[in-house]
Motif scaffolding. Structure first.
Motif, mmCIF file in Angstrom:
data_model
loop_
_atom_site.group_PDB
_atom_site.id
_atom_site.type_symbol
_atom_site.label_atom_id
_atom_site.label_comp_id
_atom_site.label_asym_id
_atom_site.label_seq_id
_atom_site.Cartn_x
_atom_site.Cartn_y
_atom_site.Cartn_z
ATOM 1 N N ASP A 167 0.835 -1.207 0.000
ATOM 2 C CA ASP A 167 0.000 0.000 0.000
ATOM 3 C C ASP A 167 0.870 1.258 0.000
ATOM 4 N N ASP A 168 1.948 1.210 0.776
ATOM 5 C CA ASP A 168 2.848 2.360 0.841
ATOM 6 C C ASP A 168 3.512 2.600 -0.513
ATOM 7 N N ALA A 169 3.959 1.519 -1.154
ATOM 8 C CA ALA A 169 4.569 1.656 -2.481
ATOM 9 C C ALA A 169 3.555 2.180 -3.492
ATOM 10 N N MET A 170 2.316 1.722 -3.378
ATOM 11 C CA MET A 170 1.260 2.176 -4.294
ATOM 12 C C MET A 170 1.013 3.672 -4.113
ATOM 13 N N SER A 171 1.005 4.126 -2.859
ATOM 14 C CA SER A 171 0.763 5.548 -2.596
ATOM 15 C C SER A 171 1.887 6.416 -3.151
ATOM 16 N N LYS A 172 3.079 5.837 -3.283
ATOM 17 C CA LYS A 172 4.228 6.558 -3.838
ATOM 18 C C LYS A 172 4.351 6.377 -5.348
ATOM 19 N N LYS A 173 3.373 5.680 -5.937
ATOM 20 C CA LYS A 173 3.330 5.420 -7.378
ATOM 21 C C LYS A 173 4.506 4.576 -7.856
ATOM 22 N N TYR A 216 4.763 1.467 -8.872
ATOM 23 C CA TYR A 216 3.820 0.414 -9.218
ATOM 24 C C TYR A 216 4.477 -0.958 -9.369
ATOM 25 N N GLU A 217 5.688 -0.998 -9.859
ATOM 26 C CA GLU A 217 6.369 -2.290 -9.977
ATOM 27 C C GLU A 217 6.620 -2.896 -8.599
ATOM 28 N N GLU A 218 7.090 -2.081 -7.670
ATOM 29 C CA GLU A 218 7.327 -2.559 -6.307
ATOM 30 C C GLU A 218 6.014 -2.952 -5.645
ATOM 31 N N ALA A 219 4.980 -2.146 -5.854
ATOM 32 C CA ALA A 219 3.677 -2.444 -5.258
ATOM 33 C C ALA A 219 3.143 -3.778 -5.761
ATOM 34 N N ALA A 220 3.213 -3.994 -7.073
ATOM 35 C CA ALA A 220 2.705 -5.242 -7.648
ATOM 36 C C ALA A 220 3.444 -6.446 -7.078
ATOM 37 N N ALA A 221 4.763 -6.322 -6.970
ATOM 38 C CA ALA A 221 5.562 -7.436 -6.444
ATOM 39 C C ALA A 221 5.222 -7.719 -4.982
ATOM 40 N N LEU A 222 5.034 -6.663 -4.195
ATOM 41 C CA LEU A 222 4.722 -6.844 -2.778
ATOM 42 C C LEU A 222 3.314 -7.397 -2.576
ATOM 43 N N TYR A 223 2.360 -6.915 -3.364
ATOM 44 C CA TYR A 223 1.006 -7.478 -3.254
ATOM 45 C C TYR A 223 1.043 -8.978 -3.548
ATOM 46 N N ARG A 224 1.786 -9.362 -4.581
ATOM 47 C CA ARG A 224 1.854 -10.778 -4.927
ATOM 48 C C ARG A 224 2.517 -11.578 -3.811
ATOM 49 N N GLN A 225 3.572 -11.026 -3.218
ATOM 50 C CA GLN A 225 4.259 -11.716 -2.127
ATOM 51 C C GLN A 225 3.335 -11.891 -0.924
ATOM 52 N N ALA A 242 -6.319 -6.825 -1.980
ATOM 53 C CA ALA A 242 -4.922 -6.916 -2.405
ATOM 54 C C ALA A 242 -4.818 -7.395 -3.851
ATOM 55 N N HIS A 243 -5.641 -8.377 -4.227
ATOM 56 C CA HIS A 243 -5.670 -8.818 -5.624
ATOM 57 C C HIS A 243 -6.034 -7.648 -6.548
ATOM 58 N N ARG A 244 -7.081 -6.927 -6.167
ATOM 59 C CA ARG A 244 -7.542 -5.829 -7.023
ATOM 60 C C ARG A 244 -6.472 -4.756 -7.183
ATOM 61 N N LEU A 245 -5.814 -4.409 -6.084
ATOM 62 C CA LEU A 245 -4.785 -3.374 -6.162
ATOM 63 C C LEU A 245 -3.555 -3.859 -6.920
ATOM 64 N N GLU A 246 -3.244 -5.148 -6.801
ATOM 65 C CA GLU A 246 -2.149 -5.678 -7.617
ATOM 66 C C GLU A 246 -2.497 -5.547 -9.097
ATOM 67 N N ALA A 247 -3.750 -5.851 -9.436
ATOM 68 C CA ALA A 247 -4.181 -5.717 -10.830
ATOM 69 C C ALA A 247 -4.060 -4.268 -11.296
ATOM 70 N N GLU A 248 -4.462 -3.321 -10.444
ATOM 71 C CA GLU A 248 -4.341 -1.907 -10.813
ATOM 72 C C GLU A 248 -2.882 -1.527 -11.026
ATOM 73 N N ALA A 249 -2.003 -2.024 -10.153
ATOM 74 C CA ALA A 249 -0.578 -1.716 -10.294
ATOM 75 C C ALA A 249 -0.021 -2.303 -11.588
ATOM 76 N N ALA A 307 -2.947 -8.350 -15.275
ATOM 77 C CA ALA A 307 -3.913 -7.590 -14.478
ATOM 78 C C ALA A 307 -5.312 -8.169 -14.625
ATOM 79 N N LEU A 308 -5.691 -8.523 -15.842
ATOM 80 C CA LEU A 308 -7.018 -9.093 -16.075
ATOM 81 C C LEU A 308 -7.173 -10.423 -15.344
ATOM 82 N N GLU A 309 -6.147 -11.249 -15.397
ATOM 83 C CA GLU A 309 -6.204 -12.546 -14.720
ATOM 84 C C GLU A 309 -6.347 -12.370 -13.209
#
Length: 273
Positions: free
Chosen positions: A130-136, A138-147, A181-188, A198-200
């Motif tokens: 969430d923190d990475a997402m707020s800082k835009k 997006y690559e870090e956010a997507a990886a962390l959401y998946r983890q 978390a899934h939804r935000l990972e898709a957005e990232a 993202a669609l998957e």
């Protein structure tokens, strides 16, 4: 005091029994409690609460200055007010309620900690996402959401899916944070131009929500638009705007967004003819 993860493990194991009545916890969301961190307490309680424990936002508990405040609503309408509920206090509150039920039913109090602490680990990782997402980032956010999802999803499914308190029309409350978390990972991933993944992921979130989460459909439509998949986008928007009931008491920004999506749906329908 036992480590935070150990207490959570005891909470999860103690909750594996089927209880005839739910424990109801209400988190005060008055301005003072919000300033003391009540929203984080509510989020954590919702994520960590096992089957049989219902967590809801509540009104002022008249314990200002001692937040976050959680009210334990008893079956006889009495309330126990718990003050400064965070960290280990939060998890002890869940464990105490479960063990009290066991004692009333004549069962041995359960203090074992055999269950792993994947849920708390996953939750903490998603906070970082969430923190990475707020800082835009997006690559870090997507990886962390998946983890975080990978750490917590399976044990959460084992705990909540098929529990006596789950229904066919809404997902168990204990899965809501993972759906988010899934939804935000898709957005990232859309932001990183990986619309297919993202669609998957958004589709998985939609399935986890028992096809009730409107935001998942919005992300699915957005991913389809990025992929130039007009049919997929049309199906997602039709489900959102035509097949699903309108959201009650929706805020103005949501209504405006639905209006914009309605224009998009009309355009796609014209082009499909």
């Amino acid at each position: 005091m036992a480590p935070f993860g150990v207490i959570l493990s005891a909470v999860l194991l103690a909750s594996s029994k089927t209880a005839p009545q739910q424990q109801l916890l209400e988190v005060c969301l008055s301005p003072g409690c919000i300033a003391d961190g009540a929203k984080e307490t509510l989020s954590r309680l919702c994520a960590f609460a096992p089957p049989g424990v219902q967590v809801l936002p509540g009104k002022c508990a008249s314990a200002c200055g001692a937040g976050p405040v959680v009210m334990d609503i008893m079956t006889d309408d009495k309330k126990i007010v718990h003050k400064r509920v965070s960290g280990d206090v939060l998890l002890n509150l869940l464990l105490e309620g479960i063990n009290n039920k066991d004692e009333k039913e004549g069962e041995e109090k359960n203090s074992s900690c055999a269950v792993p602490n994947e849920i708390i680990e996953g939750y903490e990782i998603i906070i970082q996402a969430d923190d990475a997402m707020s800082k835009k980032d997006y690559e870090e956010a997507a990886a962390l959401y998946r983890q975080g999802i990978d750490a917590a999803l399976q044990i959460a499914l084992d705990l909540h899916v098929g529990s006596t308190h789950s229904t066919s029309t809404a997902p168990p409350p204990g899965l809501e944070w993972l759906i988010r978390a899934h939804r935000l990972e898709a957005e990232a991933r859309i932001k990183t131009h990986d619309a297919q993944t993202a669609l998957e992921i958004a589709t998985k979130a939609w399935e986890l929500s028992n096809q009730t989460n409107r935001l998942c459909l919005e992300v699915m439509a957005q991913a389809c638009q990025e992929l130039k998949d007009a049919k997929g986008e049309l199906n997602a928007l039709r489900t959102l705007l035509v097949e699903m009931d309108p959201e009650e008491n929706a805020p103005r920004d949501v209504l405006n967004r639905m209006r914009t999506l309605g224009f998009r749906l009309a355009k796609l329908e014209r082009e499909a003819k």
